[in-house]
Design a protein around this motif. Structure first.
Motif, PDB file in Angstrom:
ATOM      1  N   LYS A 107       0.836  -1.201   0.000  1.00  0.00           N
ATOM      2  CA  LYS A 107       0.000   0.000   0.000  1.00  0.00           C
ATOM      3  C   LYS A 107       0.877   1.259   0.000  1.00  0.00           C
ATOM      4  O   LYS A 107       0.578   2.232  -0.707  1.00  0.00           O
ATOM      5  N   THR A 124      -3.414   6.896   6.018  1.00  0.00           N
ATOM      6  CA  THR A 124      -3.740   5.551   5.535  1.00  0.00           C
ATOM      7  C   THR A 124      -2.831   4.505   6.173  1.00  0.00           C
ATOM      8  O   THR A 124      -3.290   3.467   6.655  1.00  0.00           O
ATOM      9  N   ILE A 127      -3.754   3.892   9.806  1.00  0.00           N
ATOM     10  CA  ILE A 127      -4.921   2.999   9.937  1.00  0.00           C
ATOM     11  C   ILE A 127      -4.498   1.551   9.670  1.00  0.00           C
ATOM     12  O   ILE A 127      -4.852   0.628  10.409  1.00  0.00           O
ATOM     13  N   SER A 131      -4.880  -1.389  12.415  1.00  0.00           N
ATOM     14  CA  SER A 131      -5.755  -2.541  12.158  1.00  0.00           C
ATOM     15  C   SER A 131      -4.987  -3.844  12.282  1.00  0.00           C
ATOM     16  O   SER A 131      -5.485  -4.828  12.828  1.00  0.00           O
ATOM     17  N   ARG A 134      -4.466  -4.679  15.891  1.00  0.00           N
ATOM     18  CA  ARG A 134      -5.713  -5.143  16.482  1.00  0.00           C
ATOM     19  C   ARG A 134      -5.959  -6.607  16.142  1.00  0.00           C
ATOM     20  O   ARG A 134      -6.346  -7.398  16.999  1.00  0.00           O
ATOM     21  N   ARG A 135      -5.737  -6.980  14.865  1.00  0.00           N
ATOM     22  CA  ARG A 135      -5.977  -8.368  14.464  1.00  0.00           C
ATOM     23  C   ARG A 135      -5.007  -9.313  15.157  1.00  0.00           C
ATOM     24  O   ARG A 135      -5.365 -10.405  15.570  1.00  0.00           O
TER      25      ARG A 135
ATOM     26  N   MET B 103     -26.745   5.816  15.372  1.00  0.00           N
ATOM     27  CA  MET B 103     -26.852   7.212  15.792  1.00  0.00           C
ATOM     28  C   MET B 103     -25.694   8.070  15.288  1.00  0.00           C
ATOM     29  O   MET B 103     -25.877   9.224  14.917  1.00  0.00           O
ATOM     30  N   LYS B 107     -25.867  11.286  12.782  1.00  0.00           N
ATOM     31  CA  LYS B 107     -25.383  12.622  13.147  1.00  0.00           C
ATOM     32  C   LYS B 107     -24.348  13.104  12.133  1.00  0.00           C
ATOM     33  O   LYS B 107     -24.339  14.276  11.741  1.00  0.00           O
ATOM     34  N   LEU B 120     -16.220  21.501  13.878  1.00  0.00           N
ATOM     35  CA  LEU B 120     -17.409  21.170  14.675  1.00  0.00           C
ATOM     36  C   LEU B 120     -17.786  19.699  14.459  1.00  0.00           C
ATOM     37  O   LEU B 120     -18.104  18.978  15.406  1.00  0.00           O
ATOM     38  N   SER B 123     -15.332  17.542  16.431  1.00  0.00           N
ATOM     39  CA  SER B 123     -15.498  17.520  17.884  1.00  0.00           C
ATOM     40  C   SER B 123     -16.824  16.855  18.263  1.00  0.00           C
ATOM     41  O   SER B 123     -16.891  16.108  19.239  1.00  0.00           O
ATOM     42  N   THR B 124     -17.894  17.082  17.481  1.00  0.00           N
ATOM     43  CA  THR B 124     -19.175  16.438  17.808  1.00  0.00           C
ATOM     44  C   THR B 124     -19.067  14.921  17.699  1.00  0.00           C
ATOM     45  O   THR B 124     -19.490  14.186  18.594  1.00  0.00           O
ATOM     46  N   ILE B 127     -17.122  13.451  20.610  1.00  0.00           N
ATOM     47  CA  ILE B 127     -17.940  13.331  21.825  1.00  0.00           C
ATOM     48  C   ILE B 127     -18.891  12.142  21.696  1.00  0.00           C
ATOM     49  O   ILE B 127     -19.023  11.327  22.610  1.00  0.00           O
ATOM     50  N   GLU B 128     -19.518  12.020  20.541  1.00  0.00           N
ATOM     51  CA  GLU B 128     -20.477  10.936  20.305  1.00  0.00           C
ATOM     52  C   GLU B 128     -19.808   9.562  20.525  1.00  0.00           C
ATOM     53  O   GLU B 128     -20.358   8.680  21.195  1.00  0.00           O
ATOM     54  N   SER B 131     -18.843   9.013  24.259  1.00  0.00           N
ATOM     55  CA  SER B 131     -20.010   8.718  25.092  1.00  0.00           C
ATOM     56  C   SER B 131     -20.481   7.289  24.869  1.00  0.00           C
ATOM     57  O   SER B 131     -20.849   6.584  25.812  1.00  0.00           O
ATOM     58  N   ARG B 134     -18.227   4.926  26.694  1.00  0.00           N
ATOM     59  CA  ARG B 134     -18.472   4.987  28.117  1.00  0.00           C
ATOM     60  C   ARG B 134     -19.699   4.151  28.484  1.00  0.00           C
ATOM     61  O   ARG B 134     -19.684   3.407  29.455  1.00  0.00           O
ATOM     62  N   ARG B 135     -20.779   4.288  27.698  1.00  0.00           N
ATOM     63  CA  ARG B 135     -21.993   3.528  28.004  1.00  0.00           C
ATOM     64  C   ARG B 135     -21.768   2.023  27.847  1.00  0.00           C
ATOM     65  O   ARG B 135     -22.246   1.226  28.638  1.00  0.00           O
ATOM     66  N   LEU B 213     -14.602   0.262  16.367  1.00  0.00           N
ATOM     67  CA  LEU B 213     -13.983   0.180  15.052  1.00  0.00           C
ATOM     68  C   LEU B 213     -14.930   0.742  13.992  1.00  0.00           C
ATOM     69  O   LEU B 213     -14.522   1.516  13.112  1.00  0.00           O
ATOM     70  N   GLU B 216     -14.978   4.427  14.161  1.00  0.00           N
ATOM     71  CA  GLU B 216     -13.772   5.009  13.559  1.00  0.00           C
ATOM     72  C   GLU B 216     -13.876   5.014  12.036  1.00  0.00           C
ATOM     73  O   GLU B 216     -13.436   5.966  11.380  1.00  0.00           O
ATOM     74  N   GLU B 220     -13.564   8.410   9.980  1.00  0.00           N
ATOM     75  CA  GLU B 220     -12.576   8.618   8.915  1.00  0.00           C
ATOM     76  C   GLU B 220     -13.269   8.806   7.566  1.00  0.00           C
ATOM     77  O   GLU B 220     -12.822   9.597   6.730  1.00  0.00           O
ATOM     78  N   LYS B 237      -8.845   4.360   1.442  1.00  0.00           N
ATOM     79  CA  LYS B 237      -8.467   4.645   2.825  1.00  0.00           C
ATOM     80  C   LYS B 237      -9.178   3.700   3.795  1.00  0.00           C
ATOM     81  O   LYS B 237      -8.563   3.100   4.667  1.00  0.00           O
ATOM     82  N   PHE B 241      -8.940  -0.581   7.089  1.00  0.00           N
ATOM     83  CA  PHE B 241      -9.492  -1.117   8.335  1.00  0.00           C
ATOM     84  C   PHE B 241      -9.755  -2.622   8.230  1.00  0.00           C
ATOM     85  O   PHE B 241      -9.936  -3.285   9.242  1.00  0.00           O
TER      86      PHE B 241
ATOM     87  N   LYS C 237     -24.479  19.892  19.864  1.00  0.00           N
ATOM     88  CA  LYS C 237     -23.192  19.342  20.269  1.00  0.00           C
ATOM     89  C   LYS C 237     -23.294  18.602  21.601  1.00  0.00           C
ATOM     90  O   LYS C 237     -22.848  17.470  21.743  1.00  0.00           O
ATOM     91  N   SER C 240     -24.748  15.047  22.202  1.00  0.00           N
ATOM     92  CA  SER C 240     -23.904  13.879  21.908  1.00  0.00           C
ATOM     93  C   SER C 240     -23.432  13.189  23.183  1.00  0.00           C
ATOM     94  O   SER C 240     -23.027  12.038  23.161  1.00  0.00           O
ATOM     95  N   PHE C 241     -23.483  13.913  24.311  1.00  0.00           N
ATOM     96  CA  PHE C 241     -23.089  13.292  25.578  1.00  0.00           C
ATOM     97  C   PHE C 241     -24.166  12.343  26.102  1.00  0.00           C
ATOM     98  O   PHE C 241     -23.903  11.529  26.979  1.00  0.00           O
ATOM     99  N   ARG C 247     -32.276  11.780  24.371  1.00  0.00           N
ATOM    100  CA  ARG C 247     -32.270  12.986  23.547  1.00  0.00           C
ATOM    101  C   ARG C 247     -33.694  13.381  23.195  1.00  0.00           C
ATOM    102  O   ARG C 247     -34.599  12.569  23.189  1.00  0.00           O
TER     103      ARG C 247
END
Lengths: 248, 248, 248, 248, 248
Positions: A107, A124, A127, A131, A134-135, B103, B107, B120, B123-124, B127-128, B131, B134-135, B213, B216, B220, B237, B241, C237, C240-241, C247
């Motif tokens: 790549k 690239t 990533i 990956s 991870r594998r 979700m 978004k 923006l 960063s959004t 955060i998504e 979170s 975390r859950r 994953l 991500e 990306e 790209k 993954f 924003k 997202s938390f 929501r």
């Protein structure tokens, strides 16, 4: 063929067997229900913890740990220097024809040949490397888990044996042999974890670190070729990855 | 339906039961006060350590680990490439109508369609993703804790049985059966932790990593669509993954 | 009032007591020297490991874990949106009058009202959040340590009992009851750690994570208000938390 | 010659031997099959976990931990100040002739003398330092693993002895001596791990941290020489690496 | 004088002694070979794991943990505000005459007074803080290791006692007292680790964290003085390091 690994495994097991035979008969240590609990329990439960595909791959990787040849970092450095020379002589476009089994190197060559944006190449390859890590990590985790499941089922087997023995304490003469059998599952679990599962987990971890190192060499080499296409400087930088005695 | 998980769980438990029955009666291993201490203690204490809501969600997630289909990373890559094609053909605004249950993907499409500022969006989505991690982590932690509470209550039960037996050593014949009962709680605790709680914790962790994953890939992919809206490059790209054998 | 926590604690202890009483008298499990060693040793040593002030605060925080109401992240998001609306309608200066018990929110409002430099706001709030985390972590660590001290003193007590029993093996009939007493300290230590100290440590950790999350909401909200004072975007924003079902 | 290390090792072992001889004969603690299981098993299995080369290097490093002189950070600071003085008096090119056995210092001098780009110097030295750390970490990990293998084989040996003893409970008088022999492997494993393997692992870790510190001094020194070639300022900055009492 | 620490240590030990005396004579728990194995082994082996100098410093730091007064973060904040006022009234050069025992504060004042480059100040103070952390961490690690060596030698001593007892099972009456003696080393090891070594390690860790916090206050304060020499703003920022109830 990784001779030392095999020799270590065989000599470790042989010494345990020899020590057993110096103290009595071998068949004291063979018991079918114990085999069922420890082997069956360990390999049944591993499929609850990990998906079928991952266990299959991990066992394959564990087997390969004994047979496959290790690619030296030194060789990867040499390949990168050779690629730098080709790209200098024949232009970056020539890298399109580089033949290699290493997906990341392939790549990298393609992206350089396509004259892609350096930031795209960087993201690239990052990533790609993440990956691959991870594998590879899965194999290590499967064997680590086998190495903690085996002693747990060993203990469960011993608890079963103890309950059955204690509930029938009529014949004092039967206590000894019954406890001997109860302890055998703990013995199986300890030997499996100590001699086989945990050392293979460590070996797979070392393999993964080795491969990561190679990917870093490719990554740094590709960056050097893009920034400053000078084979001498590429070698100067990449040789820092080698131990002093491996350098030219 | 996750067949291998269920088969592993059943075969693991079946082998333990078979081994028990080869050595005596099954009902030696059934004892009400032992069930009360180990099950009651474990599930009572889990509500001291974690809020009611989180335990409920964790148990649900643990159950789903056996039944739900795993979304492949490969599919998410394909979706992102399709979205890149749509946005190229019909403009970024067309992403407003993309239908998805994810979700984060939803978004991401909205933000791109609104022509939001790239920083923006970044960063959004960050955060998504944080979170969601975390859950999901809570489910894993609840099962890990169940896996450490069960053996602890097993040991507490055995200590109770030992104290009661030792305080009344009048009848030597009663020692054996009394100790057998005392050991049963340790047996319960070990089996629960080894065969059920800890493997489910591992499976939930793997699920979480799988979802991370996917997020991500979405992250990306969204960045690529914004920066350089070319479906070919987006695939180039995002395919990094995937494992080599999953690529086109 | 945190009902589930209390119910869990009581039901866990009640089941252990019930199981004890099904097998004999309760007063077998009450022994003064054992209480002295486990409780006295654990609470004496905790003052060697941690300063007096920190232990006092930790015990207070542990008690509050049963009584205080949890502030939902949802509410903090709503507050930040409301603040964004106020600041838009009445200007940033209006934030000076926002009333709140949350120190970090108060400082954030003051700094915005003072029209402070964004980099100063960022660094001040970062320090504020880090300091709060540091203070809260102490409570968790004190309870974790109590949870490791109690079983250690339990084992020390059992060793003392064993030495005293073994040194006076004249009367075979006394062995049983003496060992029963020796084991009681291990029982006390295990119950204290498993049912009380370690679950409270986990609960305090969850509280701290909850508060960290709120501080992050405040931090991101304050940044949004400064950068782009639009309540809709602030909500977009900050939502997202939240978990999807929380929501709007 | 590292006197304290050797004295500690000898006095630790001597006290154990003295305590043994106060309680009976020394030859109670010598048993050939036990030596075979613990020593043979530990050293056989270490070759399964680590490649032959790495084990050889680790054992060499462990031996050197007793014999080699420690280079003080103070000396490295002085060397860097001297290099700063040379480069100021005679120009950066003069660094080509600096003689040193330290590979990193040598590379740093070469790169400065070649008037290389500061970012190239930084990335090359970073790779050099990371590679050295990676190579040194292996020694520590090999000894840590030896320190966990020895007690595991100790336990395996004891399990073997117990099974053999329990299966032949005919002669009550033989029980004691047979169990004594069974326990000896656990004793061997504990002593090897506690007195030899684990302390050497810690010492190798300390060595590695010491060397890392020296590399950081070289790194920061090289940066200072490039940025602002003033020996006074170089000392002012590098002296921060020293403990207050070591400063001029 | 740190009263609570001493009181905790004494009361913890006193309770253990009192509980021992309620059950029999104190001299059952005094045995010379046991003292030799546990104390001698632990303190001999610590010199294999750590250099002589570091053990000496760690023991000194452990002793100081009982005697030295803790500098409050509050005081450091006040000092930084005072320095900000001086530097505003009399110019940055006036900081040259600030008198302090804190090496980092002294270096910060010097660098500010010398009108050094902000990036140099930042990197120098960072090195200073990292080096201090590294030096302080050693004390904690030495005590942690003592806390793991003591129980290990306790177990080794018990194994020695068991082997000697089991090999000479002629007199059944001697079994009890011989085992009592064998167990005493485990008792010594547990008490040393639980009551003394591990709590001191925790206390040293807390000290280090306290000092780190002070260094961060100095670091942030120095940055504030350089960037914006306003004592009010300096206080506003540094007060974020304090708990709410400690603020003005």
């Amino acid at each position: 063929m990784d001779f030392a690994t095999l020799l270590g495994l065989i000599s470790g097991l042989a010494l345990v067997v020899a020590a057993i035979m110096m103290g009595g008969e071998m068949n004291l240590f063979v018991d079918l229900p114990s085999v069922m609990i420890v082997f069956g329990g360990t390999f049944g439960t591993i499929f609850v913890a990990f998906p079928f595909e991952e266990v299959k791959q991990a066992l394959g990787a564990g087997f390969k740990a004994f047979s496959s040849r290790k690619v030296q970092v030194r060789e990867v450095v040499n390949i990168m220097v050779k690629i730098a020379e080709i790209s200098r002589r024949e232009g970056l476009i020539a890298l399109e024809h580089v033949k290699t089994e290493n997906m990341v190197l392939k790549k990298a060559c393609q992206l350089i040949a396509d004259n892609a944006d350096p930031s795209l190449i960087r993201s690239t390859l990052t990533i790609e490397i993440t990956s691959m890590k991870r594998r590879h990590k899965v194999g290590e985790e499967v064997f680590k888990r086998l190495g903690s499941l085996a002693p747990s089922f060993g203990m469960i087997g011993t608890l079963i044996g103890l309950v059955q023995m204690l509930a029938n304490l009529n014949d004092p003469k039967a206590i000894g042999p019954a406890m001997a059998v109860a302890i055998i599952t703990t013995f199986y679990g300890s030997v499996l974890a100590t001699v086989i599962f945990l050392p293979i987990a460590t070996k797979l971890k070392a393999r993964t670190m080795q491969e990561e190192l190679q990917l870093e060499v490719i990554f740094e080499g590709a960056k050097s070729i893009l920034e400053n296409n000078n084979p001498m400087l590429v070698y100067e930088k990449l040789s820092s990855f080698l131990a002093p005695r491996e350098r030219k």
